[in-house]
Write a protein that holds these residues in place. Sequence first.
Motif, PDB file in Angstrom:
ATOM      1  N   UNK A   8       0.846  -1.194   0.000  1.00  0.00           N
ATOM      2  CA  UNK A   8       0.000   0.000   0.000  1.00  0.00           C
ATOM      3  C   UNK A   8       0.879   1.240   0.000  1.00  0.00           C
ATOM      4  N   UNK A   9       0.621   2.149  -0.929  1.00  0.00           N
ATOM      5  CA  UNK A   9       1.332   3.429  -0.981  1.00  0.00           C
ATOM      6  C   UNK A   9       0.589   4.435  -0.105  1.00  0.00           C
ATOM      7  N   UNK A  10       1.349   5.232   0.638  1.00  0.00           N
ATOM      8  CA  UNK A  10       0.785   6.278   1.485  1.00  0.00           C
ATOM      9  C   UNK A  10       1.436   7.599   1.090  1.00  0.00           C
ATOM     10  N   UNK A  11       0.614   8.575   0.716  1.00  0.00           N
ATOM     11  CA  UNK A  11       1.114   9.902   0.365  1.00  0.00           C
ATOM     12  C   UNK A  11       0.552  10.926   1.347  1.00  0.00           C
ATOM     13  N   UNK A  12       1.084  12.125   1.282  1.00  0.00           N
ATOM     14  CA  UNK A  12       0.550  13.194   2.120  1.00  0.00           C
ATOM     15  C   UNK A  12      -0.917  13.458   1.793  1.00  0.00           C
ATOM     16  N   UNK A  13      -1.296  13.318   0.526  1.00  0.00           N
ATOM     17  CA  UNK A  13      -2.704  13.502   0.150  1.00  0.00           C
ATOM     18  C   UNK A  13      -3.588  12.481   0.861  1.00  0.00           C
ATOM     19  N   UNK A  14      -3.106  11.252   1.016  1.00  0.00           N
ATOM     20  CA  UNK A  14      -3.867  10.235   1.752  1.00  0.00           C
ATOM     21  C   UNK A  14      -4.060  10.657   3.200  1.00  0.00           C
ATOM     22  N   UNK A  15      -3.022  11.258   3.787  1.00  0.00           N
ATOM     23  CA  UNK A  15      -3.117  11.703   5.180  1.00  0.00           C
ATOM     24  C   UNK A  15      -4.151  12.817   5.331  1.00  0.00           C
ATOM     25  N   UNK A  16      -4.207  13.714   4.349  1.00  0.00           N
ATOM     26  CA  UNK A  16      -5.207  14.790   4.378  1.00  0.00           C
ATOM     27  C   UNK A  16      -6.615  14.199   4.312  1.00  0.00           C
ATOM     28  N   UNK A  17      -6.807  13.249   3.389  1.00  0.00           N
ATOM     29  CA  UNK A  17      -8.131  12.615   3.270  1.00  0.00           C
ATOM     30  C   UNK A  17      -8.500  11.869   4.546  1.00  0.00           C
ATOM     31  N   UNK A  41      10.787  12.057  13.199  1.00  0.00           N
ATOM     32  CA  UNK A  41      11.672  12.269  12.050  1.00  0.00           C
ATOM     33  C   UNK A  41      11.020  13.070  10.914  1.00  0.00           C
ATOM     34  N   UNK A  42       9.737  13.288  11.002  1.00  0.00           N
ATOM     35  CA  UNK A  42       8.972  14.005   9.978  1.00  0.00           C
ATOM     36  C   UNK A  42       7.510  13.685  10.164  1.00  0.00           C
ATOM     37  N   UNK A  43       6.703  14.089   9.201  1.00  0.00           N
ATOM     38  CA  UNK A  43       5.266  13.802   9.248  1.00  0.00           C
ATOM     39  C   UNK A  43       5.058  12.294   9.248  1.00  0.00           C
ATOM     40  N   UNK A  44       4.152  11.844  10.113  1.00  0.00           N
ATOM     41  CA  UNK A  44       3.876  10.405  10.196  1.00  0.00           C
ATOM     42  C   UNK A  44       2.415  10.135   9.868  1.00  0.00           C
ATOM     43  N   UNK A  45       2.191   8.944   9.339  1.00  0.00           N
ATOM     44  CA  UNK A  45       0.826   8.498   9.059  1.00  0.00           C
ATOM     45  C   UNK A  45       0.092   8.269  10.370  1.00  0.00           C
ATOM     46  N   UNK A  46      -1.204   8.467  10.346  1.00  0.00           N
ATOM     47  CA  UNK A  46      -2.047   8.143  11.494  1.00  0.00           C
ATOM     48  C   UNK A  46      -1.905   6.641  11.769  1.00  0.00           C
ATOM     49  N   UNK A  47      -1.724   6.295  13.035  1.00  0.00           N
ATOM     50  CA  UNK A  47      -1.623   4.878  13.378  1.00  0.00           C
ATOM     51  C   UNK A  47      -2.843   4.092  12.950  1.00  0.00           C
ATOM     52  N   UNK A  48      -4.016   4.691  13.138  1.00  0.00           N
ATOM     53  CA  UNK A  48      -5.245   3.981  12.766  1.00  0.00           C
ATOM     54  C   UNK A  48      -5.370   3.828  11.244  1.00  0.00           C
ATOM     55  N   UNK A  49      -4.758   4.739  10.483  1.00  0.00           N
ATOM     56  CA  UNK A  49      -4.760   4.596   9.024  1.00  0.00           C
ATOM     57  C   UNK A  49      -3.883   3.413   8.632  1.00  0.00           C
ATOM     58  N   UNK A  83       7.314  14.463   1.958  1.00  0.00           N
ATOM     59  CA  UNK A  83       6.537  15.481   1.245  1.00  0.00           C
ATOM     60  C   UNK A  83       6.947  15.490  -0.229  1.00  0.00           C
ATOM     61  N   UNK A  84       6.535  14.435  -0.923  1.00  0.00           N
ATOM     62  CA  UNK A  84       6.786  14.332  -2.363  1.00  0.00           C
ATOM     63  C   UNK A  84       5.629  13.580  -3.010  1.00  0.00           C
ATOM     64  N   UNK A  85       5.704  13.372  -4.302  1.00  0.00           N
ATOM     65  CA  UNK A  85       4.611  12.693  -5.000  1.00  0.00           C
ATOM     66  C   UNK A  85       4.620  11.185  -4.786  1.00  0.00           C
ATOM     67  N   UNK A  86       5.738  10.643  -4.331  1.00  0.00           N
ATOM     68  CA  UNK A  86       5.877   9.197  -4.158  1.00  0.00           C
ATOM     69  C   UNK A  86       5.357   8.699  -2.813  1.00  0.00           C
ATOM     70  N   UNK A  87       5.552   9.480  -1.764  1.00  0.00           N
ATOM     71  CA  UNK A  87       5.158   9.036  -0.434  1.00  0.00           C
ATOM     72  C   UNK A  87       6.019   7.881   0.020  1.00  0.00           C
ATOM     73  N   UNK A  88       5.387   6.911   0.639  1.00  0.00           N
ATOM     74  CA  UNK A  88       6.090   5.718   1.095  1.00  0.00           C
ATOM     75  C   UNK A  88       5.172   4.520   0.901  1.00  0.00           C
ATOM     76  N   UNK A  89       5.677   3.358   1.191  1.00  0.00           N
ATOM     77  CA  UNK A  89       4.864   2.145   1.067  1.00  0.00           C
ATOM     78  C   UNK A  89       4.952   1.324   2.344  1.00  0.00           C
ATOM     79  N   UNK A  90       3.852   0.651   2.638  1.00  0.00           N
ATOM     80  CA  UNK A  90       3.920  -0.389   3.655  1.00  0.00           C
ATOM     81  C   UNK A  90       3.645  -1.715   2.962  1.00  0.00           C
ATOM     82  N   UNK A  91       4.357  -2.715   3.397  1.00  0.00           N
ATOM     83  CA  UNK A  91       4.170  -4.071   2.891  1.00  0.00           C
ATOM     84  C   UNK A  91       3.577  -4.907   4.005  1.00  0.00           C
ATOM     85  N   UNK A  92       2.544  -5.637   3.657  1.00  0.00           N
ATOM     86  CA  UNK A  92       1.839  -6.465   4.634  1.00  0.00           C
ATOM     87  C   UNK A  92       1.961  -7.921   4.202  1.00  0.00           C
ATOM     88  N   UNK A  93       2.416  -8.743   5.116  1.00  0.00           N
ATOM     89  CA  UNK A  93       2.502 -10.176   4.855  1.00  0.00           C
ATOM     90  C   UNK A  93       1.813 -10.920   5.988  1.00  0.00           C
TER      91      UNK A  93
END
Length: 130
Positions: A8-17, A41-49, A83-93
């Motif tokens: 799953x990709x997470x971007x700043x836009x996802x955090x706003x939504x 270290x910087x902006x973090x995703x909501x834990x519940x997200x 704070x870029x167009x790529x964001x980050x990813x989480x991998x779930x296994x």
Amino acid sequence: MELPVKTFRITRADLVRYAGASGDFNPIHWSDRFATKVGLPGVIAHGMYTMALVGRAVTEWAGSPDAVVDYSVRFTRPVVVPDDDEGTEIEVSAVVKEVTEDGLTRLELTATCLGVKVLGQAKATVRSRG
């Protein structure tokens, strides 16, 4: 048995939504200045997200949201979202730990961001399809 990895990709836009949907407008989720001021270290995703994305992986594996009987995690590391167009990813296994006689499958879940585990003691129980 291991289940296929979900990414799953997470971007700043996802955090706003997510902030709008949840009502959680804490500045650690949108302001680098504030996040670093409080020691992050910087902006973090909501834990519940993050938890919701892992839950989405579980429902996809299970085939239906109502197949999930139990789901729990422990938050261990923040997911830093640049704070870029790529964001980050989480991998779930997931690994199947047990299939019970009454049709329940117990999963041990792993969620990582940039190779670092972000959730601990993550597990789910799903009702088998059929």
